[in-house]
Scaffold this motif. Structure first.
Motif, PDB file in Angstrom:
ATOM      1  N   ILE A 280       3.815   4.244  -9.655  1.00  0.00           N
ATOM      2  CA  ILE A 280       3.518   2.871 -10.075  1.00  0.00           C
ATOM      3  C   ILE A 280       3.196   1.986  -8.881  1.00  0.00           C
ATOM      4  CG2 ILE A 280       4.523   0.785 -11.100  1.00  0.00           C
ATOM      5  CD1 ILE A 280       6.180   2.708 -12.915  1.00  0.00           C
ATOM      6  N   THR A 281       3.989   2.070  -7.823  1.00  0.00           N
ATOM      7  CA  THR A 281       3.834   1.161  -6.687  1.00  0.00           C
ATOM      8  C   THR A 281       2.568   1.444  -5.893  1.00  0.00           C
ATOM      9  OG1 THR A 281       5.044   0.135  -4.851  1.00  0.00           O
ATOM     10  CG2 THR A 281       5.089   2.534  -4.960  1.00  0.00           C
ATOM     11  N   THR A 282       2.077   2.680  -5.899  1.00  0.00           N
ATOM     12  CA  THR A 282       0.862   2.989  -5.151  1.00  0.00           C
ATOM     13  C   THR A 282      -0.369   2.361  -5.784  1.00  0.00           C
ATOM     14  OG1 THR A 282       0.823   5.106  -6.339  1.00  0.00           O
ATOM     15  CG2 THR A 282       1.592   5.149  -4.086  1.00  0.00           C
ATOM     16  N   ARG A 283      -0.279   1.974  -7.043  1.00  0.00           N
ATOM     17  CA  ARG A 283      -1.429   1.357  -7.700  1.00  0.00           C
ATOM     18  C   ARG A 283      -1.420  -0.151  -7.454  1.00  0.00           C
ATOM     19  NH1 ARG A 283      -0.903   1.983 -12.893  1.00  0.00           N
ATOM     20  NH2 ARG A 283      -3.034   1.272 -13.245  1.00  0.00           N
ATOM     21  N   THR A 284      -1.343  -0.514  -6.169  1.00  0.00           N
ATOM     22  CA  THR A 284      -1.529  -1.840  -5.559  1.00  0.00           C
ATOM     23  C   THR A 284      -0.262  -2.670  -5.395  1.00  0.00           C
ATOM     24  OG1 THR A 284      -1.998  -3.395  -7.371  1.00  0.00           O
ATOM     25  CG2 THR A 284      -3.778  -1.911  -6.719  1.00  0.00           C
ATOM     26  N   ALA A 285       0.911  -2.186  -5.744  1.00  0.00           N
ATOM     27  CA  ALA A 285       2.117  -3.006  -5.583  1.00  0.00           C
ATOM     28  C   ALA A 285       2.620  -2.986  -4.150  1.00  0.00           C
ATOM     29  CB  ALA A 285       3.214  -2.544  -6.525  1.00  0.00           C
ATOM     30  N   GLY A 286       2.856  -1.806  -3.583  1.00  0.00           N
ATOM     31  CA  GLY A 286       3.192  -1.720  -2.175  1.00  0.00           C
ATOM     32  C   GLY A 286       4.658  -1.687  -1.811  1.00  0.00           C
ATOM     33  N   PHE A 287       5.575  -1.760  -2.775  1.00  0.00           N
ATOM     34  CA  PHE A 287       6.983  -1.572  -2.449  1.00  0.00           C
ATOM     35  C   PHE A 287       7.234  -0.086  -2.185  1.00  0.00           C
ATOM     36  CE2 PHE A 287       7.179  -5.411  -5.141  1.00  0.00           C
ATOM     37  CZ  PHE A 287       7.824  -6.262  -4.256  1.00  0.00           C
ATOM     38  N   ALA A 288       8.047   0.205  -1.186  1.00  0.00           N
ATOM     39  CA  ALA A 288       8.334   1.599  -0.846  1.00  0.00           C
ATOM     40  C   ALA A 288       9.803   1.901  -1.089  1.00  0.00           C
ATOM     41  CB  ALA A 288       7.972   1.877   0.608  1.00  0.00           C
ATOM     42  N   SER A 303      -1.191   9.877  -3.780  1.00  0.00           N
ATOM     43  CA  SER A 303      -0.941   8.448  -3.604  1.00  0.00           C
ATOM     44  C   SER A 303      -2.226   7.702  -3.267  1.00  0.00           C
ATOM     45  CB  SER A 303       0.097   8.218  -2.496  1.00  0.00           C
ATOM     46  OG  SER A 303       1.352   8.794  -2.844  1.00  0.00           O
ATOM     47  N   MET A 304      -3.069   8.303  -2.432  1.00  0.00           N
ATOM     48  CA  MET A 304      -4.334   7.672  -2.067  1.00  0.00           C
ATOM     49  C   MET A 304      -5.280   7.580  -3.261  1.00  0.00           C
ATOM     50  SD  MET A 304      -4.904   9.370   1.720  1.00  0.00           S
ATOM     51  CE  MET A 304      -6.509   8.613   1.978  1.00  0.00           C
ATOM     52  N   LEU A 305      -5.265   8.592  -4.109  1.00  0.00           N
ATOM     53  CA  LEU A 305      -6.096   8.550  -5.316  1.00  0.00           C
ATOM     54  C   LEU A 305      -5.646   7.424  -6.235  1.00  0.00           C
ATOM     55  CD1 LEU A 305      -8.307   9.754  -7.100  1.00  0.00           C
ATOM     56  CD2 LEU A 305      -6.612  11.349  -8.010  1.00  0.00           C
ATOM     57  N   LEU A 306      -4.330   7.259  -6.369  1.00  0.00           N
ATOM     58  CA  LEU A 306      -3.792   6.176  -7.197  1.00  0.00           C
ATOM     59  C   LEU A 306      -4.129   4.817  -6.588  1.00  0.00           C
ATOM     60  CD1 LEU A 306      -0.290   7.716  -8.045  1.00  0.00           C
ATOM     61  CD2 LEU A 306      -2.234   7.454  -9.596  1.00  0.00           C
ATOM     62  N   MET A 307      -4.077   4.714  -5.259  1.00  0.00           N
ATOM     63  CA  MET A 307      -4.478   3.474  -4.597  1.00  0.00           C
ATOM     64  C   MET A 307      -5.934   3.146  -4.899  1.00  0.00           C
ATOM     65  SD  MET A 307      -2.998   3.720  -0.723  1.00  0.00           S
ATOM     66  CE  MET A 307      -1.346   4.285  -0.346  1.00  0.00           C
ATOM     67  N   SER A 390      -6.200   2.225   5.806  1.00  0.00           N
ATOM     68  CA  SER A 390      -7.422   1.524   5.409  1.00  0.00           C
ATOM     69  C   SER A 390      -7.541   1.417   3.901  1.00  0.00           C
ATOM     70  CB  SER A 390      -8.652   2.246   5.975  1.00  0.00           C
ATOM     71  OG  SER A 390      -8.710   2.125   7.373  1.00  0.00           O
ATOM     72  N   LEU A 391      -7.228   2.498   3.193  1.00  0.00           N
ATOM     73  CA  LEU A 391      -7.300   2.459   1.731  1.00  0.00           C
ATOM     74  C   LEU A 391      -6.256   1.520   1.164  1.00  0.00           C
ATOM     75  CD1 LEU A 391      -8.650   3.483  -0.795  1.00  0.00           C
ATOM     76  CD2 LEU A 391      -7.147   5.474  -0.766  1.00  0.00           C
ATOM     77  N   ALA A 393      -5.142  -1.147   2.595  1.00  0.00           N
ATOM     78  CA  ALA A 393      -5.624  -2.511   2.835  1.00  0.00           C
ATOM     79  C   ALA A 393      -6.766  -2.867   1.896  1.00  0.00           C
ATOM     80  CB  ALA A 393      -6.076  -2.657   4.291  1.00  0.00           C
ATOM     81  N   CYS A 394      -7.702  -1.952   1.708  1.00  0.00           N
ATOM     82  CA  CYS A 394      -8.869  -2.215   0.864  1.00  0.00           C
ATOM     83  C   CYS A 394      -8.470  -2.392  -0.599  1.00  0.00           C
ATOM     84  CB  CYS A 394      -9.872  -1.073   1.009  1.00  0.00           C
ATOM     85  SG  CYS A 394     -11.440  -1.353   0.172  1.00  0.00           S
ATOM     86  N   ALA A 395      -7.516  -1.588  -1.053  1.00  0.00           N
ATOM     87  CA  ALA A 395      -7.062  -1.654  -2.445  1.00  0.00           C
ATOM     88  C   ALA A 395      -5.928  -2.648  -2.624  1.00  0.00           C
ATOM     89  CB  ALA A 395      -6.618  -0.271  -2.921  1.00  0.00           C
ATOM     90  N   THR A 396      -5.593  -3.397  -1.579  1.00  0.00           N
ATOM     91  CA  THR A 396      -4.510  -4.384  -1.559  1.00  0.00           C
ATOM     92  C   THR A 396      -3.200  -3.787  -2.063  1.00  0.00           C
ATOM     93  OG1 THR A 396      -4.961  -5.341  -3.764  1.00  0.00           O
ATOM     94  CG2 THR A 396      -6.167  -6.250  -1.900  1.00  0.00           C
ATOM     95  N   VAL A 397      -2.843  -2.628  -1.508  1.00  0.00           N
ATOM     96  CA  VAL A 397      -1.610  -1.932  -1.904  1.00  0.00           C
ATOM     97  C   VAL A 397      -0.450  -2.362  -1.017  1.00  0.00           C
ATOM     98  CG1 VAL A 397      -0.506   0.320  -2.195  1.00  0.00           C
ATOM     99  CG2 VAL A 397      -2.915   0.027  -2.781  1.00  0.00           C
ATOM    100  N   GLY A 398      -0.567  -2.116   0.289  1.00  0.00           N
ATOM    101  CA  GLY A 398       0.497  -2.535   1.193  1.00  0.00           C
ATOM    102  C   GLY A 398       1.402  -1.427   1.662  1.00  0.00           C
TER     103      GLY A 398
END
Length: 453
Positions: A280-288, A303-307, A390-391, A393-398
């Motif tokens: 869930i978090t990889t799809r732009t939320a960014g909490f680890a 994770s990168m695919l989900l991002m 980079s991904l 940042a581009c997908a605004t994940v964090g």
């Protein structure tokens, strides 16, 4: 006779400029001594980076948020997150509505472009619903987080709960808990569930919210099959979101099951909830809740695919978006099956939607690869870590494989630009930079077949 040339910004250019102005104002506030927790000087580059990651609801940070920024600085960051999540156009429109000012055609065009809508009808009500719904959801999220954070931090837990709720709903991924995000709460079912729901609700898109409410209100308690009466957009967004969460969580569970640095030492239940949270978090939320640098290659690729896919349109999430990916897949399958049109849920997808999906995906890929190449040329880090950064940042994940804090000034600027262009939206960027002054040809150019594949 000389005619005066008037300069007018397009609606998408106004949106781009509004984000830029917000970032610059935020960076100035964060560079003030009052924003520093220890009165230690903070470089303007770090202040600009923090303002960008907050406004673009990304979550990558060069400095620990909890220990670097004072209460004033944290309030500034939270306001930037809220503005970035809702969009400055939405907030400005909300003020106009509260002041009983009528919205002109220019205001309506701004809102339409900001939310990528296909109609201008009912926009005032749409804005009010967004603001009211956001307030309710973020308040509920904060109240549900308080038992956890007040127990651990005392009265400060109230502020942490508010900050966390807003950041999760806006898919920002910035927290003031500590230096390792939610890793200390990887096995806490309440916090995992509340955070996940906030991320999903914010990322599913405002259109889906009101479509579900519309159907529920129009159906009696005896009537079922609510899904059948939803719009095609809502059906695609809901199904895609569910599939991505389940499949992504399952793959991470399988690939990391025996990894002692991630899931290996957890119980079966905790492995399941940690895997789903990562999905869930990889799809732009960014909490680890698990250290990203400890994931193996296969889980990192998942994770990168989900991002890359991200959340759904007209929400707080980034990425290419679920609906875009589904439209592209349907178009590809239709071509493979030699069908003249792409269909899903017994509906035909318009050619305009397919062309727009292609434009969004290609523009996103260009931004991502440009960022990755520049970052790889500048920093000495493993390729997968650079691609991940980079991904993200581009997908605004964090999410980061512990690379953000080691970036130099040039690398920070690269990521700042990537976050900005990733947030404002590939299609808005393409329209703003490429459409001004272009005339439509009355007579179309002749067709000619070319070889593909």
């Amino acid at each position: 006779m000389n005619k005066k040339r008037t300069f007018a910004l397009s609606t998408t250019q106004i949106i781009l400029l509004s984000f830029l102005i917000t970032i610059l104002l935020g960076s100035l506030l964060l560079s003030l001594p009052i924003s520093s927790a220890n009165d230690a000087p903070i470089s303007y580059t770090d202040a600009l980076f923090t303002a960008t990651t907050s406004t673009c609801v990304t979550g990558l940070v060069t400095l620990p948020t909890a220990s670097t920024w004072s209460l004033f600085g944290q309030i500034v960051i939270l306001l930037l997150i809220q503005i970035g999540g809702l969009g400055i156009i939405t907030i400005m429109s909300g003020f106009m509505i509260m002041l009983n000012r009528k919205m002109g055609i220019g205001d309506r065009l701004l809102i339409q472009d900001a939310f990528n809508l296909n109609t201008m009808s009912g926009l005032a009500k749409f804005v009010k619903n967004i603001l009211f719904g956001t307030l309710i959801i973020e308040t509920a999220g904060a109240l549900l987080c308080m038992p956890v954070f007040i127990s651990d931090f005392g009265s400060r837990g109230i502020w942490i709960s508010i900050f966390h709720s807003v950041s999760a709903f806006c898919n920002a991924g910035i927290d003031i808990i500590g230096d390792n995000s939610l890793c200390d709460y990887a096995t806490n079912p309440l916090l995992n569930t509340v955070t996940s729901l906030l991320i999903i609700i914010g990322g599913i898109g405002y259109i889906v919210w009101w479509d579900i409410l519309r159907v529920v209100r129009s159906r009696t308690s005896r009537q079922k099959r609510i899904f059948k009466h939803l719009t095609l957009h809502s059906k695609i967004a809901l199904v895609a979101t569910l599939v991505l969460i389940v499949v992504g969580g399952l793959l991470i569970f399988i690939f990391e099951y025996n990894n002692p640095l991630t899931l290996g030492g957890l119980s079966l239940f905790d492995k399941i909830q940690a895997s789903l949270f990562q999905s869930i978090t990889t799809r732009t939320a960014g909490f680890a809740s698990l250290p990203q640098e400890n994931f193996g290659g296969a889980a990192s690729i998942v994770s990168m695919l989900l991002m890359f896919i991200g959340g759904s349109p007209v929400g707080t999430a980034g990425g290419v978006k679920t609906v875009t990916i589904v439209v592209l897949l349907c178009s590809a399958f239709a071509t493979i099956r030699n069908k003249h049109s792409a269909t899903i849920f017994n509906r035909t997808i318009s050619g305009a939607s397919i062309r727009k999906a292609v434009a969004v995906a290609i523009t996103f890929v260009i931004i991502f690869f440009s960022s990755a190449m520049l970052l790889a040329a500048s920093c000495d880090a493993p390729t997968i870590d650079v691609m991940y950064e980079s991904l993200s940042a581009c997908a605004t994940v964090g999410l980061s494989k512990n690379l953000t804090s080691s970036l130099n000034t040039i690398e920070k600027i690269i990521i700042i630009a990537t976050m900005y262009f990733g947030r404002v939206g590939p299609i808005s960027l393409a329209v703003a930079l490429g459409s001004r002054g272009e005339n439509q040809n009355v007579i179309s150019d002749p067709n000619e077949d070319i070889s593909i594949g």
